[in-house]
Structure formats: C-alpha cells, structure tokens
Design a protein around this motif. Structure first.
Motif, PDB file in Angstrom:
ATOM      1  N   GLU A 133       0.857  -1.181   0.000  1.00  0.00           N
ATOM      2  CA  GLU A 133       0.000   0.000   0.000  1.00  0.00           C
ATOM      3  C   GLU A 133       0.894   1.231   0.000  1.00  0.00           C
ATOM      4  N   ASN A 134       0.970   1.869  -1.166  1.00  0.00           N
ATOM      5  CA  ASN A 134       1.816   3.058  -1.273  1.00  0.00           C
ATOM      6  C   ASN A 134       0.970   4.297  -1.008  1.00  0.00           C
ATOM      7  N   MET A 135       1.623   5.357  -0.563  1.00  0.00           N
ATOM      8  CA  MET A 135       0.956   6.622  -0.216  1.00  0.00           C
ATOM      9  C   MET A 135      -0.125   6.347   0.830  1.00  0.00           C
ATOM     10  N   PRO A 145       4.604   5.486   3.332  1.00  0.00           N
ATOM     11  CA  PRO A 145       3.960   6.807   3.461  1.00  0.00           C
ATOM     12  C   PRO A 145       4.220   7.695   2.244  1.00  0.00           C
ATOM     13  N   LEU A 146       3.382   8.689   2.115  1.00  0.00           N
ATOM     14  CA  LEU A 146       3.590   9.716   1.083  1.00  0.00           C
ATOM     15  C   LEU A 146       4.435  10.805   1.712  1.00  0.00           C
ATOM     16  N   VAL A 147       5.649  10.934   1.292  1.00  0.00           N
ATOM     17  CA  VAL A 147       6.526  11.973   1.846  1.00  0.00           C
ATOM     18  C   VAL A 147       7.233  12.694   0.711  1.00  0.00           C
ATOM     19  N   GLN A 148       7.391  13.977   0.922  1.00  0.00           N
ATOM     20  CA  GLN A 148       7.986  14.788  -0.138  1.00  0.00           C
ATOM     21  C   GLN A 148       9.401  14.318  -0.461  1.00  0.00           C
TER      22      GLN A 148
HETATM   23  P1  ADP Z   1       4.016   4.302 -11.434  1.00  0.00           P
HETATM   24  O1  ADP Z   1       5.246   3.494 -11.704  1.00  0.00           O
HETATM   25  O2  ADP Z   1       2.959   3.533 -10.700  1.00  0.00           O
HETATM   26  O3  ADP Z   1       3.476   4.994 -12.640  1.00  0.00           O
HETATM   27  P2  ADP Z   1       5.828   6.109 -10.111  1.00  0.00           P
HETATM   28  O4  ADP Z   1       6.626   5.228  -9.237  1.00  0.00           O
HETATM   29  O5  ADP Z   1       6.459   6.599 -11.369  1.00  0.00           O
HETATM   30  O6  ADP Z   1       4.410   5.476 -10.430  1.00  0.00           O
HETATM   31  O7  ADP Z   1       5.382   7.339  -9.205  1.00  0.00           O
HETATM   32  C1  ADP Z   1       4.680   8.442  -9.708  1.00  0.00           C
HETATM   33  C2  ADP Z   1       5.162   9.706  -8.985  1.00  0.00           C
HETATM   34  O8  ADP Z   1       4.789   9.642  -7.623  1.00  0.00           O
HETATM   35  C3  ADP Z   1       6.668   9.862  -9.002  1.00  0.00           C
HETATM   36  O9  ADP Z   1       6.975  11.214  -9.151  1.00  0.00           O
HETATM   37  C4  ADP Z   1       7.097   9.392  -7.625  1.00  0.00           C
HETATM   38  O10 ADP Z   1       8.286  10.026  -7.180  1.00  0.00           O
HETATM   39  C5  ADP Z   1       5.926   9.786  -6.784  1.00  0.00           C
HETATM   40  N1  ADP Z   1       5.740   8.886  -5.625  1.00  0.00           N
HETATM   41  C6  ADP Z   1       5.493   7.560  -5.657  1.00  0.00           C
HETATM   42  N2  ADP Z   1       5.358   7.064  -4.422  1.00  0.00           N
HETATM   43  C7  ADP Z   1       5.532   8.116  -3.566  1.00  0.00           C
HETATM   44  C8  ADP Z   1       5.510   8.258  -2.142  1.00  0.00           C
HETATM   45  N3  ADP Z   1       5.268   7.215  -1.336  1.00  0.00           N
HETATM   46  N4  ADP Z   1       5.762   9.494  -1.638  1.00  0.00           N
HETATM   47  C9  ADP Z   1       5.986  10.559  -2.454  1.00  0.00           C
HETATM   48  N5  ADP Z   1       5.998  10.487  -3.780  1.00  0.00           N
HETATM   49  C10 ADP Z   1       5.776   9.290  -4.347  1.00  0.00           C
END
Ligand code: ADP
Length: 352
Positions: free
Chosen positions: A276-278, A315-318
């Motif tokens: 579970e991302n974000m 977690p979703l972190v900058q």
């Molecule tokens: P996908 O492969 O599913 O298309 P990505 O891994 O390319 O997705 O992620 C999309 C965007 O979201 C990227 O800019 C990435 O850095 C950002 N991102 C992904 N997971 C996180 C997170 N947990 N926290 C902050 N940014 C995230």
C-alpha cells in the motif's frame, strides 16, 4: 535501343494495386531480350492471381512500343514466380540468461501512477542492502522511469557476444543491475511501440541481458492488465508477483484485475503480497503526524479480502519523491520511509 533504355521505359509503368510502384522497382521485370527488330520482355507474377495482370502486360508492351524505333516487334511474356523466401528470422530469445536467477518477481499495478516504479526501484536497493544479488528490468515500455530514478540516465549499456548471440550488459549502480528500455531511447523521445513490437522490445530487456547470478530479478511491469501483461507472465518464468496500490477505491478496483492476471487458472502464479503506497501523508516538519489523504487502510482491507499478505505500507513523503527525481532512491537512506522499504524487502523474502 539499349537494355537500360527499355528498363527505363518499363519503370514508367505503375502497378495501381501496389501503391503505384513501378514494374522495375517491384522486381517484376525478369528479363529483357533484344534481337533484330524484336524485343521480348518477361514479367514475373506471384502464384496468387494478380487481377491486374492483363492490364500490366498491355501497359508494358505499350511503353516499349511507344519508345522503340518504328516497326519493332514487342512481345511481353509472363512467368509465375514464388515470392522470395522470408528473411531468416532472428534466433528466438531463449531463457538461458535466466538460468542463474533464483527468483523472478513481477512488480505490477492495475493502474499507472500509484508508485509501482518507485516501489520496484527502492525494493531492489533494499534487497541489495540486505545482502542479496539483485537485478531490475524496467518493462514499462510506455514510460520507463528507472534511468531517472536511479541517476543512470544517459548510460549506454555495453554489448557482448556469447555463443553467437549479442547480449546486453546491465548498468550497475547502488549494488543493483538495472536494465531499461529508456537506455535505448533519446532523452524526451516518446516511445510509441504498441502491440507485438512493444512485447518484443520488452522481452529483449529481460531475455537478452547478461544477468549473471542473481537471487532476485524484479520486473517493473507496465501499468494495466492487457495483452502485453499476459504475454509477459506467460513467457517469463516468474515465481510470482507483488501488487502495488494506493488506498483509493478507484485504484483498488484496478488492483483486483492485477491480482486476477496472476491468479487466473492459465497463469496460476502466487501473489506474494500487496504494497500500500501513499498509505498516509507525513509532513516533513511533523514526522510523527499521519494524514490519510487517500482513505485509511484501503490496502489492508483489500489484502484481507483477497487473502494476500500485506507486505508493507509506504507513506507519502515529499523527500521520497525528491529522492526519486534526484536519482538517489530513498531506500539508500535511514529516514523512516527508507526503513519502510527495508521492512518490505525483508517481508518479501519471507513470503517468497
Ligand atoms: P508508477 O510506476 O505507478 O506509474 P511512479 O513510481 O512513477 O508510479 O510514481 C509516480 C510519482 O509519484 C513519481 O513522481 C514518484 O516520485 C511519486 N511517488 C510515488 N510514491 C511516492 C511516495 N510514497 N511518496 C511521495 N511520492 C511518491
């Protein structure tokens, strides 16, 4: 009157059924013979009847007749010729390069933008930090992000020749062997491969690479659950899959499709777990606070419902996004989100 001139005249006769290409460029003029006051042209036709045959014979005759000195007798003969044998096919890509890879794991998501590549790249680094030999094949032909996320943009993989086959050497950085279709495209160039071409390019990124001995090879799958995915799971001997999702309901509906892709009876590979991302947002200045922007525990509930282990919550972190953009993935560090990837890697190895 020379043979060359006659070929020139015949090249003015166009085949209306072949995009108006002419008899000469279509290779239909088999022979031109000249004798005293007489020209014999032989045109070849394929076995399959050409409805324009009579027209072309007449047109060829007229073209020569028009230009030849007065009184020249012109005859046009026809022969049937089998089409040229098909070009020899490139040797089929076998599974040889995967012989020394212990576990091949697909990292999939039903939907784009959920952080699948972020999870794949960080998981690869975390596994390597745990001491495993790891490779990652970026099979996301539509948007390869591994070069950017690993700071290997512009790398040009070397080639070696082994047993009569050209093999691509992966790019090594952070203890992981990386391969991406992005290494073969110009920066900013859109990849517009579709269907079979995308499938082939993608298999090359996996089967034509000299991976060597690996404990884990992660395959960053393209988002979605189309033909390309089915072909990939059928042709690559994956041990199973990890599914990445965000807690949102929309993403979750797609996730089920992602799970079905591996669980359907014709594929029948285990899903090792859900990530579970974000899962929540934690502001940089308040590391102890959690905001459930996309809903709470959506992934936890889905894992329970589908009877799949929940491998982790990220977690979703900058800083995590910035790390990805800077080519220095979070899993290299010691922040809480970095450690979340190490936990994830540990749980994955247990599940496998
Ligand atoms: P996908 O492969 O599913 O298309 P990505 O891994 O390319 O997705 O992620 C999309 C965007 O979201 C990227 O800019 C990435 O850095 C950002 N991102 C992904 N997971 C996180 C997170 N947990 N926290 C902050 N940014 C995230």
């Amino acid at each position: 009157m020379t043979e060359r001139e006659i070929f020139g005249w015949l090249s003015q006769v166009q085949h209306p059924g072949k995009e108006d290409k002419d008899l000469v460029s279509l290779g239909m003029v088999e022979a031109v013979e000249m004798a005293e006051g007489r020209v014999v042209v032989t045109l070849s036709f394929p076995k399959r009847p050409d409805p324009l045959k009579n027209y072309l014979v007449g047109a060829a005759r007229a073209a020569v007749y028009r230009h030849a000195p007065g009184g020249t007798e012109v005859e046009v003969k026809t022969v049937v010729k089998d089409p040229a044998p098909p070009k020899q096919k490139a040797p089929e890509l076998g599974l040889d390069q995967l012989n020394n890879v212990a576990h091949i794991i697909g990292i999939a998501s039903g939907k784009g933008g959920v952080g699948k590549s972020t999870v794949a790249v960080n998981l690869a680094i975390a596994l390597s930090r745990l001491g495993y030999r790891v490779g990652l094949a970026d099979a996301d032909v539509y948007g390869p992000s591994v070069p950017l996320m690993t700071g290997t943009e512009g790398a040009v993989p070397d080639m070696v020749r082994e047993n009569g086959q050209d093999l691509i050497l992966p790019v090594e950085k952070y203890g992981v062997k990386w391969m991406s279709i992005g290494y073969f495209a110009q920066k900013g160039q859109a990849l517009i491969w579709r269907g079979p071409m995308a499938c082939n390019a993608l298999k090359q990124m996996i089967l034509q690479v000299q991976w060597g001995v690996l404990d884990y090879l992660l395959i960053d799958m393209p988002p979605g659950t189309g033909d390309i995915h089915i072909s990939l799971v059928n042709d690559i001997p994956m041990a199973g899959a990890v599914i990445v999702t965000t807690p949102q309901a929309v993403a979750l509906a797609d996730v089920e499709k992602g799970v079905d892709l591996f669980r359907n009876p014709s594929v029948n590979r285990p899903v090792f777990g859900l990530v579970e991302n974000m899962a929540w947002f934690t502001p940089e200045a308040h590391p102890d606070e959690c905001y459930y922007l996309f809903g709470r525990d959506g992934g936890v509930e889905m894992a329970r419902r589908l009877d799949i282990p929940l491998l982790g919550q990220i977690p979703l972190v900058q800083a995590l996004r910035e790390a990805g953009d800077a080519g220095e993935p979070a899993a290299l560090g010691t922040r809480p989100d970095s450690l979340a990837f190490l936990d994830l890697a540990r749980r994955l190895t247990e599940a496998v």
